[in-house]
Scaffold this motif. Sequence first.
Motif, PDB file in Angstrom:
ATOM      1  N   ALA A   1     -28.922  29.471  26.912  1.00 23.42           N
ATOM      2  CA  ALA A   1     -28.856  29.426  25.451  1.00 23.42           C
ATOM      3  C   ALA A   1     -27.493  28.911  25.007  1.00 23.42           C
ATOM      4  CB  ALA A   1     -29.107  30.804  24.862  1.00 23.42           C
ATOM      5  N   ALA A   2     -27.504  28.092  23.957  1.00 25.58           N
ATOM      6  CA  ALA A   2     -26.268  27.595  23.356  1.00 25.58           C
ATOM      7  C   ALA A   2     -26.434  27.641  21.842  1.00 25.58           C
ATOM      8  CB  ALA A   2     -25.986  26.172  23.813  1.00 25.58           C
ATOM      9  N   VAL A   3     -25.425  28.146  21.170  1.00 27.77           N
ATOM     10  CA  VAL A   3     -25.468  28.238  19.714  1.00 27.77           C
ATOM     11  C   VAL A   3     -25.082  26.889  19.130  1.00 27.77           C
ATOM     12  CG1 VAL A   3     -24.486  29.361  17.687  1.00 27.77           C
ATOM     13  CG2 VAL A   3     -24.932  30.681  19.747  1.00 27.77           C
ATOM     14  N   ALA A   4     -25.951  26.343  18.272  1.00 24.39           N
ATOM     15  CA  ALA A   4     -25.678  25.067  17.615  1.00 24.39           C
ATOM     16  C   ALA A   4     -25.131  25.278  16.211  1.00 24.39           C
ATOM     17  CB  ALA A   4     -26.947  24.225  17.558  1.00 24.39           C
ATOM     18  N   LEU A   5     -25.566  26.340  15.540  1.00 23.57           N
ATOM     19  CA  LEU A   5     -25.117  26.643  14.185  1.00 23.57           C
ATOM     20  C   LEU A   5     -25.040  28.153  14.027  1.00 23.57           C
ATOM     21  CD1 LEU A   5     -24.491  25.496  11.319  1.00 23.57           C
ATOM     22  CD2 LEU A   5     -26.912  25.766  10.822  1.00 23.57           C
ATOM     23  N   ASP A   6     -23.907  28.616  13.524  1.00 25.31           N
ATOM     24  CA  ASP A   6     -23.701  30.045  13.333  1.00 25.31           C
ATOM     25  C   ASP A   6     -23.280  30.295  11.888  1.00 25.31           C
ATOM     26  OD1 ASP A   6     -22.963  32.696  13.328  1.00 25.31           O
ATOM     27  OD2 ASP A   6     -21.684  32.565  15.085  1.00 25.31           O
ATOM     28  N   ILE A   7     -24.152  30.970  11.138  1.00 27.28           N
ATOM     29  CA  ILE A   7     -23.861  31.304   9.745  1.00 27.28           C
ATOM     30  C   ILE A   7     -23.764  32.827   9.618  1.00 27.28           C
ATOM     31  CG2 ILE A   7     -24.547  30.900   7.344  1.00 27.28           C
ATOM     32  CD1 ILE A   7     -26.247  28.610   8.297  1.00 27.28           C
TER      33      ILE A   7
ATOM     34  N   LEU B   1     -28.786  29.171  14.873  1.00 17.00           N
ATOM     35  CA  LEU B   1     -29.664  28.150  15.422  1.00 17.00           C
ATOM     36  C   LEU B   1     -29.308  28.045  16.894  1.00 17.00           C
ATOM     37  CD1 LEU B   1     -31.795  25.930  15.204  1.00 17.00           C
ATOM     38  CD2 LEU B   1     -29.960  24.352  14.551  1.00 17.00           C
ATOM     39  N   VAL B   2     -30.259  28.381  17.760  1.00 22.85           N
ATOM     40  CA  VAL B   2     -30.012  28.457  19.193  1.00 22.85           C
ATOM     41  C   VAL B   2     -30.853  27.412  19.916  1.00 22.85           C
ATOM     42  CG1 VAL B   2     -30.142  29.957  21.224  1.00 22.85           C
ATOM     43  CG2 VAL B   2     -29.525  30.921  19.018  1.00 22.85           C
ATOM     44  N   ARG B   3     -30.236  26.753  20.876  1.00 18.52           N
ATOM     45  CA  ARG B   3     -30.929  25.766  21.712  1.00 18.52           C
ATOM     46  C   ARG B   3     -31.142  26.376  23.089  1.00 18.52           C
ATOM     47  NH1 ARG B   3     -28.295  20.321  24.082  1.00 18.52           N
ATOM     48  NH2 ARG B   3     -30.147  19.543  25.107  1.00 18.52           N
ATOM     49  N   LEU B   4     -32.403  26.461  23.499  1.00 17.30           N
ATOM     50  CA  LEU B   4     -32.751  26.962  24.829  1.00 17.30           C
ATOM     51  C   LEU B   4     -33.054  25.775  25.730  1.00 17.30           C
ATOM     52  CD1 LEU B   4     -35.133  29.926  23.936  1.00 17.30           C
ATOM     53  CD2 LEU B   4     -32.742  30.045  24.597  1.00 17.30           C
ATOM     54  N   THR B   5     -32.345  25.675  26.847  1.00 19.43           N
ATOM     55  CA  THR B   5     -32.571  24.574  27.789  1.00 19.43           C
ATOM     56  C   THR B   5     -33.030  25.129  29.120  1.00 19.43           C
ATOM     57  OG1 THR B   5     -30.238  24.603  28.399  1.00 19.43           O
ATOM     58  CG2 THR B   5     -30.891  23.018  26.731  1.00 19.43           C
ATOM     59  N   GLN B   6     -33.951  24.405  29.688  1.00 17.08           N
ATOM     60  CA  GLN B   6     -34.548  24.768  30.955  1.00 17.08           C
ATOM     61  C   GLN B   6     -34.580  23.507  31.809  1.00 17.08           C
ATOM     62  OE1 GLN B   6     -38.394  26.334  30.114  1.00 17.08           O
ATOM     63  NE2 GLN B   6     -38.542  27.441  32.014  1.00 17.08           N
ATOM     64  N   PRO B   7     -34.204  23.569  33.087  1.00 14.28           N
ATOM     65  CA  PRO B   7     -34.217  22.362  33.909  1.00 14.28           C
ATOM     66  C   PRO B   7     -35.617  21.728  33.977  1.00 14.28           C
ATOM     67  CG  PRO B   7     -33.123  24.162  35.054  1.00 14.28           C
ATOM     68  CD  PRO B   7     -33.732  24.729  33.819  1.00 14.28           C
ATOM     69  N   GLY B   8     -35.663  20.426  33.727  1.00 14.00           N
ATOM     70  CA  GLY B   8     -36.925  19.700  33.829  1.00 14.00           C
ATOM     71  C   GLY B   8     -37.847  19.813  32.631  1.00 14.00           C
ATOM     72  N   ARG B   9     -37.421  20.483  31.573  1.00 17.56           N
ATOM     73  CA  ARG B   9     -38.262  20.629  30.379  1.00 17.56           C
ATOM     74  C   ARG B   9     -37.463  20.288  29.141  1.00 17.56           C
ATOM     75  NH1 ARG B   9     -41.742  25.956  30.229  1.00 17.56           N
ATOM     76  NH2 ARG B   9     -42.751  24.731  28.615  1.00 17.56           N
ATOM     77  N   ALA B  10     -38.166  20.002  28.077  1.00 19.78           N
ATOM     78  CA  ALA B  10     -37.516  19.698  26.803  1.00 19.78           C
ATOM     79  C   ALA B  10     -36.873  20.965  26.231  1.00 19.78           C
ATOM     80  CB  ALA B  10     -38.535  19.143  25.812  1.00 19.78           C
ATOM     81  N   SER B  11     -35.816  20.773  25.479  1.00 17.43           N
ATOM     82  CA  SER B  11     -35.131  21.902  24.843  1.00 17.43           C
ATOM     83  C   SER B  11     -35.988  22.491  23.732  1.00 17.43           C
ATOM     84  CB  SER B  11     -33.804  21.444  24.245  1.00 17.43           C
ATOM     85  OG  SER B  11     -32.952  21.003  25.245  1.00 17.43           O
ATOM     86  N   ARG B  12     -35.816  23.779  23.508  1.00 12.45           N
ATOM     87  CA  ARG B  12     -36.468  24.466  22.383  1.00 12.45           C
ATOM     88  C   ARG B  12     -35.389  24.918  21.427  1.00 12.45           C
ATOM     89  NH1 ARG B  12     -41.319  27.433  22.761  1.00 12.45           N
ATOM     90  NH2 ARG B  12     -40.837  27.934  20.610  1.00 12.45           N
ATOM     91  N   TRP B  13     -35.600  24.709  20.157  1.00  8.77           N
ATOM     92  CA  TRP B  13     -34.679  25.131  19.120  1.00  8.77           C
ATOM     93  C   TRP B  13     -35.321  26.281  18.368  1.00  8.77           C
ATOM     94  CZ3 TRP B  13     -29.910  22.857  18.498  1.00  8.77           C
ATOM     95  CH2 TRP B  13     -29.702  21.676  19.211  1.00  8.77           C
ATOM     96  N   ILE B  14     -34.589  27.369  18.223  1.00 11.44           N
ATOM     97  CA  ILE B  14     -35.119  28.520  17.504  1.00 11.44           C
ATOM     98  C   ILE B  14     -34.070  29.050  16.527  1.00 11.44           C
ATOM     99  CG2 ILE B  14     -36.744  29.246  19.290  1.00 11.44           C
ATOM    100  CD1 ILE B  14     -34.689  31.378  20.098  1.00 11.44           C
TER     101      ILE B  14
END
Length: 160
Positions: free
Chosen positions: A95-101, A106-119
């Motif tokens: 998980a990596a934070v893209a926007l913090d208010i 807004l968190v980006r979840l990355t997994q090897p070999g798959r597209a990122s999910r934004w939640i």
Amino acid sequence: MHSAPSVTYPVGRSRGATRILIATWALGAACAGLSCYLFDSAGWRQLLLVLSVLLSGLAAGLGLRSDGAGVLHFDGLGWTLTGAHPGRAVHAARAAVALDIQSLLLVRLTQPGRASRWIWVEQRAMPERWRDLRRAVYSRAPTASPAGEPWRATAPVDAP
């Protein structure tokens, strides 16, 4: 140093994220309308601009409707997202934070070999676990190797 706590947190539609998206779209639509007003020759450029504003609004609306409820879990090593769409579950992600208010992330979840999910993660979903979630999402991922060379009690002696 202590590791981040294990945490389970509900995610889903976010009022704050919806407001940000609507405000951003409205600002873009206002700028497009102003440019169409200032450049009075009605041509293909203005038509393309108006169509792009309408299509972006439609895409944003469809994206907001498809956001489903889910559960975000951190076990100390990786992140897991499960929910209403079993085929879109994420396991062992980073998980990596893209926007913090502060009350909205807004968190980006990355997994090897798959597209990122934004939640979007909102404090009002579970205020009592918010601080634990923030500690976990900002913690460094554990590594297999030590961070550096072990500390030595004595300095190496150079031969004269």
